[in-house]
Motif scaffolding. Sequence first.
Motif, short mmCIF file in Angstrom:
data_model
loop_
_atom_site.label_atom_id
_atom_site.label_comp_id
_atom_site.label_asym_id
_atom_site.label_seq_id
_atom_site.Cartn_x
_atom_site.Cartn_y
_atom_site.Cartn_z
N MET A 1 23.89 49.28 57.13
CA MET A 1 24.11 47.84 57.19
C MET A 1 25.61 47.60 57.33
SD MET A 1 22.95 44.87 54.47
CE MET A 1 21.24 45.27 54.53
N THR A 2 25.97 46.77 58.28
CA THR A 2 27.38 46.45 58.50
C THR A 2 27.89 45.49 57.42
OG1 THR A 2 26.90 44.53 59.87
CG2 THR A 2 27.05 46.66 61.00
N ALA A 3 29.19 45.34 57.38
CA ALA A 3 29.79 44.43 56.40
C ALA A 3 29.32 42.99 56.63
CB ALA A 3 31.31 44.52 56.47
N GLN A 4 29.23 42.61 57.89
CA GLN A 4 28.76 41.25 58.20
C GLN A 4 27.31 41.07 57.77
OE1 GLN A 4 29.53 41.13 62.38
NE2 GLN A 4 31.49 40.08 62.11
N ALA A 5 26.49 42.07 58.04
CA ALA A 5 25.08 41.99 57.66
C ALA A 5 24.95 41.92 56.14
CB ALA A 5 24.31 43.20 58.20
N LEU A 6 25.76 42.68 55.44
CA LEU A 6 25.74 42.64 53.99
C LEU A 6 26.13 41.26 53.47
CD1 LEU A 6 25.30 44.20 51.39
CD2 LEU A 6 27.67 44.93 51.49
N ILE A 11 24.31 36.03 51.13
CA ILE A 11 24.13 34.57 51.22
C ILE A 11 22.65 34.21 51.19
CG2 ILE A 11 24.41 32.58 52.74
CD1 ILE A 11 27.08 33.85 53.66
N LEU A 12 21.85 34.92 51.99
CA LEU A 12 20.42 34.62 52.06
C LEU A 12 19.70 34.93 50.75
CD1 LEU A 12 19.55 35.91 55.64
CD2 LEU A 12 19.75 33.54 54.88
N LYS A 13 20.18 35.96 50.06
CA LYS A 13 19.55 36.37 48.81
C LYS A 13 19.60 35.26 47.75
CE LYS A 13 21.50 39.57 46.34
NZ LYS A 13 22.00 40.83 45.79
N VAL A 25 17.92 39.82 57.82
CA VAL A 25 19.10 40.60 58.20
C VAL A 25 18.71 41.72 59.16
CG1 VAL A 25 20.86 42.17 57.32
CG2 VAL A 25 20.42 40.01 56.15
N GLU A 26 17.60 42.40 58.89
CA GLU A 26 17.15 43.47 59.80
C GLU A 26 16.81 42.91 61.17
OE1 GLU A 26 13.91 45.26 57.68
OE2 GLU A 26 15.26 46.47 56.42
N TYR A 27 16.18 41.74 61.20
CA TYR A 27 15.86 41.10 62.47
C TYR A 27 17.14 40.79 63.25
CZ TYR A 27 14.54 37.63 65.91
OH TYR A 27 14.39 36.95 67.07
N LEU A 28 18.13 40.24 62.56
CA LEU A 28 19.40 39.91 63.22
C LEU A 28 20.10 41.16 63.74
CD1 LEU A 28 20.78 37.16 60.80
CD2 LEU A 28 19.83 36.84 63.10
N GLU A 29 20.07 42.23 62.95
CA GLU A 29 20.69 43.48 63.40
C GLU A 29 19.96 44.03 64.62
OE1 GLU A 29 20.65 45.84 59.78
OE2 GLU A 29 22.83 45.65 59.67
N ASP A 30 18.63 44.00 64.60
CA ASP A 30 17.85 44.48 65.75
C ASP A 30 18.13 43.65 66.99
OD1 ASP A 30 16.78 46.43 64.14
OD2 ASP A 30 14.84 45.43 63.85
#
Length: 87
Positions: A1-6, A11-13, A25-30
């Motif tokens: 997971m990248t720093a941005q994804a983290l 935030i979403l959590k 987050v996984e969807y956005l990364e994909d």
Amino acid sequence: MTAQALHVYEILKKTLPEEDAMTVVEYLEDATEAKIVRQVENKIEHLASKADLSEVKADLIKWMFIFIVGQTAVLAALAAGIVKLLH
């Protein structure tokens, strides 16, 4: 997971359950990875292959030969004209 994804995950959590936040987050990364792959594939399509370069090289050699023969003929005609004028 990248720093941005983290960061997005953190935030979403706060508003979503952890599992849902991770899914987003996984969807956005994909999606980001797929976009990058498409961009790279588009750029690769525009690259010349060895066959393309070989064809261009053959054409270039052909036109160089034609140009050199033409220039030689012009110079020979000029030399013959100058010799004729001097005699």
